[in-house]
Design a protein around this motif. Structure first.
Motif, short mmCIF file in Angstrom:
data_model
loop_
_atom_site.label_atom_id
_atom_site.label_comp_id
_atom_site.label_asym_id
_atom_site.label_seq_id
_atom_site.Cartn_x
_atom_site.Cartn_y
_atom_site.Cartn_z
N GLU A 89 0.81 -1.22 0.00
CA GLU A 89 0.00 0.00 0.00
C GLU A 89 0.85 1.28 0.00
N ILE A 90 2.16 1.14 0.24
CA ILE A 90 3.04 2.30 0.21
C ILE A 90 3.26 2.70 -1.25
N LYS A 91 3.11 3.98 -1.53
CA LYS A 91 3.16 4.50 -2.90
C LYS A 91 4.44 5.26 -3.20
N GLY A 92 5.46 5.09 -2.42
CA GLY A 92 6.73 5.78 -2.62
C GLY A 92 7.25 6.30 -1.30
N GLY A 93 8.39 6.97 -1.37
CA GLY A 93 8.93 7.51 -0.14
C GLY A 93 10.32 8.07 -0.32
N LYS A 94 10.94 8.31 0.81
CA LYS A 94 12.30 8.82 0.85
C LYS A 94 13.03 8.11 1.99
N LEU A 95 14.24 7.63 1.68
CA LEU A 95 15.05 6.91 2.64
C LEU A 95 16.43 7.54 2.69
N THR A 96 16.93 7.80 3.90
CA THR A 96 18.29 8.28 4.10
C THR A 96 18.99 7.33 5.06
N VAL A 97 20.09 6.75 4.61
CA VAL A 97 20.92 5.89 5.47
C VAL A 97 22.23 6.62 5.68
N THR A 98 22.58 6.86 6.95
CA THR A 98 23.75 7.67 7.28
C THR A 98 24.74 6.88 8.12
N LYS A 99 25.99 6.92 7.69
CA LYS A 99 27.09 6.33 8.47
C LYS A 99 27.77 7.47 9.22
N GLU A 100 27.85 7.35 10.54
CA GLU A 100 28.53 8.36 11.34
C GLU A 100 30.04 8.13 11.28
N LYS A 101 30.77 9.21 11.24
CA LYS A 101 32.24 9.18 11.23
C LYS A 101 32.78 8.16 10.23
N PRO A 102 32.56 8.38 8.95
CA PRO A 102 33.06 7.42 7.96
C PRO A 102 34.59 7.42 7.94
N PRO A 103 35.19 6.27 7.64
CA PRO A 103 36.66 6.16 7.67
C PRO A 103 37.30 6.76 6.41
#
Length: 117
Positions: A89-103
């Protein structure tokens, strides 16, 4: 009327990354998710069966975050596919995946992948 549900600042400790150390030591991640779905019926009825279950949506994200991946892009793609399969039933969206302090060299607080679908 356009309606959506947002789960913000979901925090995870996971083992994603290209470097061996990232896979062994892990890192902190945050996930932001907004999904487009009709909430009209739930607005009228006050019945949980007329909306998306936030806990189930969170669990879908959590399960995918537990699976190690080399790339944040891959993690994000898996999360979106799982959401689409579990919640048609979800018709779309927005996803943010964040890595803290990347190497990476330099003073960088975080690195993120943002996908709108």
């Amino acid at each position: 009327m356009k309606t959506a549900i947002q789960l913000g600042n979901m925090r995870f400790y996971a083992f994603h990354g290209v470097n061996e150390q990232e896979n062994r030591v892990g890192n902190n991640y945050t996930v932001q998710l907004t999904v487009k779905a009709s909430l009209k019926q739930a607005m009228l009825t006050d019945d949980i069966s007329d909306t998306l279950n936030y806990a189930e949506l969170y669990e879908t994200v959590r399960k995918e975050m537990e699976i190690p991946s080399r790339l944040l892009e891959h993690v994000a793609g898996r999360i979106i596919l799982s959401i689409q399969n579990r919640f048609p039933e979800i018709k779309g969206g927005k996803l943010t995946v964040t890595k803290e302090k990347p190497p990476i060299s330099g003073d960088v607080e975080s690195a993120s992948v943002v996908i709108k679908w």
